[in-house]
Design an enzyme around this catalytic site. Structure first.
Site, short mmCIF file in Angstrom:
data_model
loop_
_atom_site.label_atom_id
_atom_site.label_comp_id
_atom_site.label_asym_id
_atom_site.label_seq_id
_atom_site.Cartn_x
_atom_site.Cartn_y
_atom_site.Cartn_z
CG ASP A 175 18.31 10.59 -11.18
OD1 ASP A 175 18.24 9.47 -11.71
OD2 ASP A 175 18.02 11.65 -11.78
CG HIS A 210 -2.01 0.99 1.20
ND1 HIS A 210 -2.06 2.06 2.09
CD2 HIS A 210 -3.09 1.13 0.41
CE1 HIS A 210 -3.14 2.78 1.85
NE2 HIS A 210 -3.78 2.25 0.82
#
Length: 592
Positions: free
Chosen positions: A517, A510
């Site tokens: 990056d 959930h």
């Protein structure tokens, strides 16, 4: 019932009164034309044709005309309604035409996004009384040292012309975020990633027990189970010792708590309570249409603010991981981050706008006005869970349990944003898409519900095509069979573009997370589906911090260890009926 229809009858040959005996028509010729009827000439005679229509037939005809008028009117409305994607317009036109009665009812109940005129006005009034979002967290430089981490310390590795702002390469992301709610990025925050759902509730309860001034909570689902009761009991204790406590729970998602004795106990203890977006009778509310708003427009936010210094944000509802209302999918796997610093004031603004829309008599604008003491007494942290002011006595504050490697002690740049049906159109999908296009090396996404719009699906595919390592983690078993089918209809295109798809096996994943990056992360309540895009009120936090992003990224890696990869061969092996079903459900995505 007799209705006479006037017409012209044309005939060749003699008209002797027996020409039309083979039909049930009665021809009445004008007296002056009676003699002409005996001659072999072309007869053009006005006639009155009596047609017998029974009352049931008349009612059927009237209902048919009403249906066609209503159908035509709704099609025009679906086509002319602003802020609607072409695919949504087409889907609604098809539904209205193919399912004559059901389609009309579906559009009347679900076809347009409205929380009700009165609620819109109340929300606008509440936001007008609050300070502007940009003024909530004006830049403040904090100095000084205490044992532990300094909340306001600058980040030494900040790059770009403005050392107190985001890195140059990520500045457009924060600009998009600011265009949504008006909040600018604020530095000087500290963050701690909870180990799991139970650890998050333990930390939240400790913060409530340590509160000195106020506690504000908002949850979509708040259950009267173990964790839900622990939080409620902590609120009761805080209210009895004089702390101002306000709690909001969505009227539909938290109906079990609202109807339980625990809700009444909180009110008796002095906790101020609000049922967010009261549903009443769902059928009656739906039929009221624009006056009351759609019953399925919900407040899906998860917020906790303590003393305007601490805030919790993430995907977790106030409930046990077992999630008894849908226990067959348990455990529910969530993520929650504890922030300490100016970001709490931005979440406070979101809470205040929701609260005052329901309780205009309880003005919270004063909490967000800058105070002189805020400039003279900066807030430091003497370890997780122990906020204090210089010279203060923190001995009464309970220590929040901290799991190894779960905290970020550097200054975190963060930005809150709140979206919903009264916020500008397509704000959340636009932000998700911006994040995807910003990735240069790696993008990892977790979401329980993936029903994107065309732009987001294209952005995710483009991310992989330009060489970015792109991964998305979804639950293998979803609590919504409709969403599960729609999500899998997108697998083929994603895999063809090079996106890695993983399905989590150890419960219902959930957590709503996105990292890119190793420097940027997004957490919050918003899913990547049409409900979060258009229907629900959501809250998220955008983070620029390598340490906290690394911790969230490690949590994503843990999800991957419990996941099974999906490849092109797996999708190709699906039977035809399954592919047909998935695609048919996805076609209705704009409607759902």
């Amino acid at each position: 019932m007799i209705q006479y229809v006037s017409s012209f009858l044309y005939s060749y040959g003699p008209v002797n009164g027996k020409l039309f005996q083979n039909v049930n028509w009665h021809l009445r010729l004008h007296p002056q034309r009676r003699d002409e009827a005996k001659s072999p000439l072309l007869v053009i005679a006005p006639a009155y044709v009596p047609i017998t229509v029974t009352q049931p037939q008349f009612l059927s005809l009237a209902l048919l005309l009403l249906h066609l008028t209503l159908q035509f009117g709704l099609i025009l409305r679906a086509l002319l309604r602003p802020h609607r994607e072409p695919s949504s317009r087409i889907a609604w036109v098809v539904v209205i035409l193919i399912f004559p009665v059901v389609g009309i009812l579906a559009y009347l109940l679900l076809g347009e996004v409205s929380i009700g005129r009165r609620r819109v006005m109340n929300l606008a009034r509440s936001e007008a009384r609050l300070p502007s979002p940009a003024a909530v967290t004006a830049p403040v430089l904090l100095t000084g040292t205490l044992t532990g981490a300094l909340i306001g310390s600058r980040r030494p590795e900040r790059r770009g012309p403005d050392e107190n702002g985001p890195d140059e390469v990520y500045r457009p992301l924060f600009q998009v975020g600011q265009s949504i709610s008006g909040f600018g990025p604020c530095g000087g925050n500290q963050g701690r990633l909870a180990a799991d759902s139970d650890d998050a509730i333990t930390g939240l309860v400790a913060d409530i027990d340590a509160a000195r001034e106020l506690v504000h909570l908002l949850f979509y689902i708040w259950l009267p189970d173990g964790n839900g009761t622990r939080v409620a009991e902590a609120l009761i204790r805080a209210a009895r010792r004089g702390v101002t406590c306000r709690a909001m729970a969505d009227d539909l998602g938290s109906r079990l708590l609202i109807r339980s004795p625990l809700w009444a106990r909180m009110a008796e203890a002095g906790v101020r309570l609000v049922r967010a977006l009261p549903a009443g009778n769902p059928l009656l509310t739906s039929l009221m249409g624009p006056l009351r708003g759609r019953v399925d427009l919900r407040n899906h936010r998860k917020l906790a603010i303590i003393d305007q210094v601490i805030t919790w944000c993430g995907s977790q509802n106030c409930a046990d991981p077992a999630f008894t209302i849908k226990a067959r999918y348990a455990p529910w796997v969530d993520i929650l981050v504890r922030f300490e610093g100016p970001i709490a004031r931005q979440n406070q603004w979101l809470f205040a706008s929701d609260w005052m829309a329901h309780r205009p008599d309880d003005d919270l604008s004063g909490l967000l006005l800058p105070k002189a003491e805020d400039e003279q007494e900066p807030v430091f942290c003497q370890g997780p869970g122990k906020p204090s002011r210089p010279g203060g006595d923190p001995t009464h504050v309970q220590e929040t349990p901290v799991s190894p490697g779960s905290s970020s002690r550097g200054a975190i740049l963060a930005q809150a944003m709140g979206t919903g049906p009264t916020v500008r159109h397509a704000a959340m999908p636009e932000f998700f898409t911006s994040l995807m296009f910003a990735a240069r090396r790696e993008l990892t996404v977790t979401t329980p519900y993936y029903v994107p719009n065309e732009a987001m699906q294209a952005a995710l595919c483009a991310c992989a095509r330009r060489g970015v390592k792109t991964r998305i983690i979804l639950p293998a078993r979803n609590d919504s069979w409709v969403v599960a089918a729609a999500s899998r209809s997108y697998y083929e295109d994603l895999l063809a573009a090079g996106v890695e798809i993983h399905e989590y096996q150890a419960g219902l994943l959930h957590a709503k997370t996105l990292t890119l990056d190793g420097e940027i992360s997004l957490i919050g309540s918003a899913n990547m589906d049409r409900r979060s895009f258009d229907l629900n009120y959501e809250n998220n936090v955008l983070i620029q911090d390598q340490t906290l992003t690394t911790l969230i990224r490690q949590r994503q890696e843990d999800y991957l260890t419990h996941s099974r990869p999906v490849n092109s061969a797996t999708v190709a092996a699906w039977p035809g009926w399954r592919r047909l079903w998935n695609n048919a459900i996805a076609m209705l995505g704009p409607v759902l």
